[in-house]
Motif scaffolding. Sequence first.
Motif, short mmCIF file in Angstrom:
data_model
loop_
_atom_site.label_atom_id
_atom_site.label_comp_id
_atom_site.label_asym_id
_atom_site.label_seq_id
_atom_site.Cartn_x
_atom_site.Cartn_y
_atom_site.Cartn_z
N THR A 31 39.99 40.96 2.61
CA THR A 31 39.30 41.15 1.34
C THR A 31 38.92 42.60 1.15
OG1 THR A 31 38.39 38.91 1.52
CG2 THR A 31 37.33 40.39 -0.04
N LEU A 32 38.46 43.26 2.22
CA LEU A 32 38.12 44.68 2.16
C LEU A 32 39.32 45.50 1.70
CD1 LEU A 32 36.02 45.30 5.40
CD2 LEU A 32 35.24 45.62 3.07
N ALA A 33 40.49 45.20 2.27
CA ALA A 33 41.70 45.95 1.93
C ALA A 33 42.06 45.75 0.46
CB ALA A 33 42.85 45.51 2.84
N ALA A 34 41.90 44.53 -0.05
CA ALA A 34 42.23 44.24 -1.44
C ALA A 34 41.31 44.99 -2.40
CB ALA A 34 42.15 42.74 -1.69
N VAL A 35 40.03 45.02 -2.08
CA VAL A 35 39.07 45.71 -2.95
C VAL A 35 39.29 47.21 -2.90
CG1 VAL A 35 36.63 46.19 -3.33
CG2 VAL A 35 37.37 43.86 -2.81
N GLN A 36 39.51 47.76 -1.72
CA GLN A 36 39.77 49.19 -1.62
C GLN A 36 41.01 49.58 -2.40
OE1 GLN A 36 40.33 50.72 2.35
NE2 GLN A 36 39.90 52.82 1.72
N SER A 37 42.04 48.78 -2.31
CA SER A 37 43.27 49.05 -3.06
C SER A 37 43.01 49.03 -4.55
CB SER A 37 44.33 48.01 -2.69
OG SER A 37 45.51 48.19 -3.46
N ALA A 38 42.19 48.07 -5.02
CA ALA A 38 41.88 47.98 -6.44
C ALA A 38 41.07 49.19 -6.91
CB ALA A 38 41.10 46.69 -6.71
N ILE A 39 40.13 49.65 -6.08
CA ILE A 39 39.34 50.84 -6.42
C ILE A 39 40.24 52.06 -6.57
CG2 ILE A 39 37.63 52.49 -5.54
CD1 ILE A 39 36.11 50.12 -4.38
N GLU A 40 41.16 52.21 -5.63
CA GLU A 40 42.07 53.36 -5.66
C GLU A 40 43.03 53.27 -6.83
OE1 GLU A 40 43.79 53.23 -1.80
OE2 GLU A 40 42.05 54.14 -0.81
#
Length: 352
Positions: A31-40
């Motif tokens: 989930t962390l990876a998905a959110v970080q990707s969305a922010i970027e």
Amino acid sequence: MSIKQVAKLAGVSISTVSRCLNSPDQVKPKTLAAVQSAIEETGYAPNALARNFRRGKTGLILVVLQSVGLPFWEGVMRGINGVARETGYSILIRETASSQPELDDYCKMVMSKEADGIIVLASPSPISGTSQYSTQARRTPIVLGCENVTDEMAHIPSVRVDNRRASSEATQYLLQLGHQRIGFIAGSRGSLLTRDRERGYFDAMKASPQGEHREWVVNGDQTIDGARRATRKLLSLPEAPTAIFCANDEMAMAAIYEIKRRGLRVPEDISVVGFDDTRYAAIMDPPLTTVVQPTEEIGERTMRRLISAIEGHDIGEAPEIVEHRLIVRDSTAPPRSDTSGQAQNQSAERMA
């Protein structure tokens, strides 16, 4: 772009995005990876959210003090804010009138990762009780700007001047001018804020030909009214002081007012020294001789020390001492002949 769009792109709720930013250790790696990707991908506040995401920080520092309106804190806050801007932190200021429930809430903000650390400026401990201190404080980055106000805060790292040495040097300056009867207006009885300043005064007086005289030390409660009462008491002594050293500038201002009200002159009849060099010291009548605390430097170093703790470095418990200096202005001069004490008492009698 908004946090709502970040959540939609990542396929999670808004609260999950918030939790990823504030408490990443409580979120699954996928989930962390998905959110970080969305922010970027969205470019949503890349200089704040993305950086805080990577660091697992909120980017928020809590500053707790009793009153933001006191002139002394202007320079300290300027130093704190300068480092905050430089390092990408935001500052949240909270005033407290020694309300322990409020202070506990502030500490909980850090424990729940709503803020990264706490700076305490002459305010009671953010943690109630010594048992809580031993468990919570070790996980809560806290640094004191200036002195601790309770004994339980003695082991919290701080940035301050050497109050005892500074006070001793100010008293020695008056002795070198030729004053022997030097009064001292302290803070409240038992106040840790001014305790070391009183000790420094006694250090110098003990080494003088006159020695220490307890009757020359009067509590001024760190207020204008208290200092005025203390000044009247000193002026009514059989051998009134030819100089008065005050534990802060505000009390020195009050002392000068009361001295003039008695028909006496500063420094011709009585010299006055303060402590802090607040913004009014240089424009008083007469301009005040006082101990300078480098307030902006104290703020800068306090903030940098806290950031170091937030980043996981061991900052220890020992205080970080910054240099003070005595600035001599027009409120001090050598004493008149010994008949001045008699003149002071006669003036005090006329005003009684």
